[in-house]
Design a protein around this motif. Structure first.
Motif, PDB file in Angstrom:
ATOM      1  N   THR A 105       0.832  -1.198   0.000  1.00 33.10           N
ATOM      2  CA  THR A 105       0.000   0.000   0.000  1.00 33.10           C
ATOM      3  C   THR A 105       0.864   1.244   0.000  1.00 33.10           C
ATOM      4  OG1 THR A 105      -1.743  -1.170   1.217  1.00 33.10           O
ATOM      5  CG2 THR A 105      -1.819   1.241   1.207  1.00 33.10           C
ATOM      6  N   LEU A 106       0.547   2.148  -0.929  1.00 31.36           N
ATOM      7  CA  LEU A 106       1.201   3.444  -0.982  1.00 31.36           C
ATOM      8  C   LEU A 106       0.202   4.422  -1.609  1.00 31.36           C
ATOM      9  CD1 LEU A 106       3.814   5.010  -0.398  1.00 31.36           C
ATOM     10  CD2 LEU A 106       4.538   4.495  -2.746  1.00 31.36           C
ATOM     11  N   GLY A 107      -0.772   4.850  -0.777  1.00 35.32           N
ATOM     12  CA  GLY A 107      -1.852   5.687  -1.282  1.00 35.32           C
ATOM     13  C   GLY A 107      -2.942   4.866  -1.937  1.00 35.32           C
ATOM     14  N   GLU A 108      -2.556   3.737  -2.505  1.00 38.06           N
ATOM     15  CA  GLU A 108      -3.477   2.780  -3.099  1.00 38.06           C
ATOM     16  C   GLU A 108      -2.963   1.388  -2.764  1.00 38.06           C
ATOM     17  OE1 GLU A 108      -3.144   3.898  -7.165  1.00 38.06           O
ATOM     18  OE2 GLU A 108      -1.279   2.791  -7.494  1.00 38.06           O
ATOM     19  N   THR A 109      -3.836   0.406  -2.813  1.00 35.98           N
ATOM     20  CA  THR A 109      -3.427  -0.960  -2.488  1.00 35.98           C
ATOM     21  C   THR A 109      -3.281  -1.768  -3.769  1.00 35.98           C
ATOM     22  OG1 THR A 109      -4.588  -0.881  -0.372  1.00 35.98           O
ATOM     23  CG2 THR A 109      -4.002  -3.048  -1.215  1.00 35.98           C
ATOM     24  N   THR A 110      -2.120  -2.386  -3.925  1.00 33.96           N
ATOM     25  CA  THR A 110      -1.846  -3.231  -5.090  1.00 33.96           C
ATOM     26  C   THR A 110      -1.769  -4.682  -4.650  1.00 33.96           C
ATOM     27  OG1 THR A 110      -0.614  -1.471  -6.208  1.00 33.96           O
ATOM     28  CG2 THR A 110      -0.239  -3.725  -6.966  1.00 33.96           C
ATOM     29  N   THR A 131       0.053 -13.565 -14.821  1.00 36.21           N
ATOM     30  CA  THR A 131       0.024 -12.761 -13.598  1.00 36.21           C
ATOM     31  C   THR A 131      -1.204 -11.850 -13.576  1.00 36.21           C
ATOM     32  OG1 THR A 131       2.426 -12.769 -13.462  1.00 36.21           O
ATOM     33  CG2 THR A 131       1.281 -11.042 -12.247  1.00 36.21           C
ATOM     34  N   ILE A 132      -1.820 -11.743 -12.400  1.00 35.24           N
ATOM     35  CA  ILE A 132      -2.955 -10.836 -12.209  1.00 35.24           C
ATOM     36  C   ILE A 132      -2.543  -9.738 -11.247  1.00 35.24           C
ATOM     37  CG2 ILE A 132      -5.289 -10.585 -11.258  1.00 35.24           C
ATOM     38  CD1 ILE A 132      -5.933 -13.353 -12.273  1.00 35.24           C
ATOM     39  N   LYS A 133      -2.795  -8.493 -11.627  1.00 37.82           N
ATOM     40  CA  LYS A 133      -2.467  -7.336 -10.793  1.00 37.82           C
ATOM     41  C   LYS A 133      -3.722  -6.503 -10.604  1.00 37.82           C
ATOM     42  CE  LYS A 133       0.823  -3.463 -10.524  1.00 37.82           C
ATOM     43  NZ  LYS A 133       1.936  -2.780 -11.241  1.00 37.82           N
ATOM     44  N   LEU A 134      -4.106  -6.300  -9.355  1.00 33.55           N
ATOM     45  CA  LEU A 134      -5.285  -5.506  -9.028  1.00 33.55           C
ATOM     46  C   LEU A 134      -4.850  -4.276  -8.238  1.00 33.55           C
ATOM     47  CD1 LEU A 134      -7.671  -8.369  -7.805  1.00 33.55           C
ATOM     48  CD2 LEU A 134      -7.510  -7.417 -10.117  1.00 33.55           C
ATOM     49  N   ILE A 135      -5.279  -3.115  -8.672  1.00 36.57           N
ATOM     50  CA  ILE A 135      -4.959  -1.875  -7.970  1.00 36.57           C
ATOM     51  C   ILE A 135      -6.263  -1.225  -7.523  1.00 36.57           C
ATOM     52  CG2 ILE A 135      -3.878   0.399  -8.146  1.00 36.57           C
ATOM     53  CD1 ILE A 135      -2.077  -0.714 -10.328  1.00 36.57           C
ATOM     54  N   ILE A 136      -6.386  -0.997  -6.214  1.00 37.05           N
ATOM     55  CA  ILE A 136      -7.601  -0.409  -5.652  1.00 37.05           C
ATOM     56  C   ILE A 136      -7.231   0.890  -4.958  1.00 37.05           C
ATOM     57  CG2 ILE A 136      -9.574  -0.762  -4.137  1.00 37.05           C
ATOM     58  CD1 ILE A 136      -9.219  -3.753  -4.474  1.00 37.05           C
ATOM     59  N   GLN A 137      -7.821   1.979  -5.393  1.00 34.45           N
ATOM     60  CA  GLN A 137      -7.556   3.275  -4.790  1.00 34.45           C
ATOM     61  C   GLN A 137      -8.006   3.277  -3.331  1.00 34.45           C
ATOM     62  OE1 GLN A 137      -5.861   5.620  -6.363  1.00 34.45           O
ATOM     63  NE2 GLN A 137      -5.800   4.444  -8.269  1.00 34.45           N
ATOM     64  N   GLY A 138      -7.296   4.042  -2.519  1.00 35.68           N
ATOM     65  CA  GLY A 138      -7.585   4.070  -1.089  1.00 35.68           C
ATOM     66  C   GLY A 138      -9.024   4.399  -0.775  1.00 35.68           C
ATOM     67  N   LYS A 139      -9.611   5.366  -1.496  1.00 34.46           N
ATOM     68  CA  LYS A 139     -10.992   5.774  -1.222  1.00 34.46           C
ATOM     69  C   LYS A 139     -11.998   4.702  -1.630  1.00 34.46           C
ATOM     70  CE  LYS A 139     -11.174   8.314  -5.632  1.00 34.46           C
ATOM     71  NZ  LYS A 139     -12.070   7.382  -6.302  1.00 34.46           N
ATOM     72  N   ASP A 140     -11.593   3.792  -2.526  1.00 36.60           N
ATOM     73  CA  ASP A 140     -12.490   2.737  -2.997  1.00 36.60           C
ATOM     74  C   ASP A 140     -12.277   1.410  -2.291  1.00 36.60           C
ATOM     75  OD1 ASP A 140     -13.522   4.519  -4.897  1.00 36.60           O
ATOM     76  OD2 ASP A 140     -11.939   4.000  -6.339  1.00 36.60           O
ATOM     77  N   HIS A 141     -11.264   1.350  -1.410  1.00 38.14           N
ATOM     78  CA  HIS A 141     -10.915   0.074  -0.781  1.00 38.14           C
ATOM     79  C   HIS A 141     -11.875  -0.238   0.358  1.00 38.14           C
ATOM     80  CE1 HIS A 141      -8.645  -3.075   1.208  1.00 38.14           C
ATOM     81  NE2 HIS A 141      -7.873  -3.142   0.134  1.00 38.14           N
ATOM     82  N   PRO A 142     -12.648  -1.336   0.250  1.00 39.19           N
ATOM     83  CA  PRO A 142     -13.580  -1.700   1.307  1.00 39.19           C
ATOM     84  C   PRO A 142     -12.852  -2.140   2.571  1.00 39.19           C
ATOM     85  CG  PRO A 142     -14.085  -2.837  -0.750  1.00 39.19           C
ATOM     86  CD  PRO A 142     -12.715  -2.246  -0.895  1.00 39.19           C
ATOM     87  N   THR A 143     -13.412  -1.839   3.699  1.00 35.57           N
ATOM     88  CA  THR A 143     -12.830  -2.260   4.966  1.00 35.57           C
ATOM     89  C   THR A 143     -12.841  -3.785   5.063  1.00 35.57           C
ATOM     90  OG1 THR A 143     -13.607  -0.239   6.031  1.00 35.57           O
ATOM     91  CG2 THR A 143     -12.988  -2.067   7.469  1.00 35.57           C
ATOM     92  N   GLY A 144     -11.710  -4.345   5.425  1.00 41.50           N
ATOM     93  CA  GLY A 144     -11.632  -5.792   5.615  1.00 41.50           C
ATOM     94  C   GLY A 144     -11.337  -6.584   4.360  1.00 41.50           C
ATOM     95  N   LEU A 145     -11.204  -5.913   3.218  1.00 37.84           N
ATOM     96  CA  LEU A 145     -10.910  -6.636   1.977  1.00 37.84           C
ATOM     97  C   LEU A 145      -9.448  -7.070   1.971  1.00 37.84           C
ATOM     98  CD1 LEU A 145     -12.018  -7.429  -0.902  1.00 37.84           C
ATOM     99  CD2 LEU A 145     -10.873  -5.358  -1.709  1.00 37.84           C
ATOM    100  N   GLY A 146      -9.208  -8.380   1.885  1.00 37.80           N
ATOM    101  CA  GLY A 146      -7.857  -8.916   1.842  1.00 37.80           C
ATOM    102  C   GLY A 146      -7.506  -9.400   0.461  1.00 37.80           C
ATOM    103  N   ALA A 147      -6.291  -9.916   0.317  1.00 35.98           N
ATOM    104  CA  ALA A 147      -5.819 -10.365  -0.992  1.00 35.98           C
ATOM    105  C   ALA A 147      -6.669 -11.511  -1.545  1.00 35.98           C
ATOM    106  CB  ALA A 147      -4.356 -10.788  -0.890  1.00 35.98           C
ATOM    107  N   GLU A 148      -7.066 -12.451  -0.690  1.00 40.81           N
ATOM    108  CA  GLU A 148      -7.859 -13.579  -1.153  1.00 40.81           C
ATOM    109  C   GLU A 148      -9.249 -13.130  -1.584  1.00 40.81           C
ATOM    110  OE1 GLU A 148      -7.905 -16.832   1.557  1.00 40.81           O
ATOM    111  OE2 GLU A 148      -5.724 -17.082   1.564  1.00 40.81           O
ATOM    112  N   ASP A 149      -9.844 -12.183  -0.836  1.00 46.42           N
ATOM    113  CA  ASP A 149     -11.165 -11.661  -1.199  1.00 46.42           C
ATOM    114  C   ASP A 149     -11.092 -10.860  -2.489  1.00 46.42           C
ATOM    115  OD1 ASP A 149     -12.310 -12.735   1.122  1.00 46.42           O
ATOM    116  OD2 ASP A 149     -11.696 -11.001   2.295  1.00 46.42           O
ATOM    117  N   ALA A 150     -10.010 -10.070  -2.672  1.00 50.48           N
ATOM    118  CA  ALA A 150      -9.866  -9.263  -3.881  1.00 50.48           C
ATOM    119  C   ALA A 150      -9.791 -10.142  -5.124  1.00 50.48           C
ATOM    120  CB  ALA A 150      -8.627  -8.382  -3.780  1.00 50.48           C
TER     121      ALA A 150
END
Length: 276
Positions: A105-110, A131-150
């Motif tokens: 995480t650096l402003g957004e979660t990758t 390879t799969i890469k998911l980038i979620i902006q901090g304001k859009d990141h749901p509370t409790g969302l982990g790598a497996e859920d993403a």
């Protein structure tokens, strides 16, 4: 041949095997979480013992340990900082995929996911083009969302013997265990789908494509002036059940070609878009 030479030959053979496997993108899976820590440690211990048992090479042994132990510690710290985690999913056909994933995480979660096609239960072939890469902006990141859920790991679906579909946080993505399907092969399939869509809109009958084990045939009903698609598969083992659909559409937001207005339900994901 002395015992020392036998040990050195055995050690060299193991090292050579690991290097060759790594160059070919094959890995012993139970060693992945620790990188090369255990092979390096084994080499240090064996060579140190042999060195100290020799009356002429103790100085060289001390120099070797002075260099190798810090290198081992640095490598161990790097592995620890990566914080890679692992999970395995198995298919009904006794195939399996090991997933190596991490997030930062650096402003957004990758979230970054690497996949290994498993052989013999402990050897994995890295699917370097999957390879799969998911980038979620901090304001859009749901509370409790982990790598497996993403990734949607808990709802992963084997749609064919060699294809796994993930319902990720950013849409549906597919993993192909047959890496030859990637790049050029993916472009071939999407090109076939685009051509099929064009002919269907032009009310041409008879065009046929095969996608993920399904056979799609274009038809045109003159009585209703409507094109439609016949979906079949050998032994009904395709990703989509045997039925009829009205059209294929590009869903840019979800990154997928979708079959719509089908017999059993409104839509089915057919294949990822080229840029998804």
């Amino acid at each position: 041949m002395s015992l020392t030479k036998r040990v050195l030959i055995l050690l060299g053979s193991v090292d050579a095997l690991l290097i060759i496997m790594s160059l070919m993108d094959y890995y012993i899976l139970f060693l992945k979480p620790t990188g090369f820590v255990f092979p390096m440690l084994l080499n240090i211990i064996v060579l140190a013992v042999i060195g100290f048992r020799s009356r002429f090479h103790k100085g060289w042994t001390i120099a070797f340990l002075t260099v190798s132990i810090p290198a081992l510690l640095i490598h161990s710290v790097m592995v620890w900082l990566m914080e890679n985690q692992y999970a395995t999913i198995e298919s009904p056909e006794n195939k399996s995929v090991t997933i190596e994933y991490r997030s930062f995480t650096l402003g957004e979660t990758t979230y970054l996911y690497e996949f290994y096609k498993t052989s013999f239960g402990f050897i994995g072939k890295h699917l370097d083009d999957q390879t799969i890469k998911l980038i979620i902006q901090g304001k859009d990141h749901p509370t409790g969302l982990g790598a497996e859920d993403a990734l949607g790991l808990g709802t992963a679906e084997w749609i064919t013997d060699d294809t796994v579909r993930f319902s990720t946080w950013q849409g549906i993505k597919e993993l192909s265990l047959n890496s030859s399907r990637s790049s050029g092969r993916t472009e071939d399939i999407t090109s076939d789908i685009e051509s099929f869509m064009t002919k269907l809109e032009s009310k041409e009958s008879g065009d046929t494509i095969n996608v993920n084990g399904n056979r799609l045939v274009a038809h045109y009903d003159e009585a209703t002036d409507q094109p439609w698609i016949e979906i079949t598969a050998d032994n009904d083992e395709g990703a989509i059940p045997r039925q009829q659909c009205t059209r294929i559409v590009r869903d840019e937001e979800r990154g997928y070609y979708l079959l719509e207005e089908c017999t059993h339900r409104w839509e089915y994901p057919l294949y990822p878009l080229n840029d998804s």
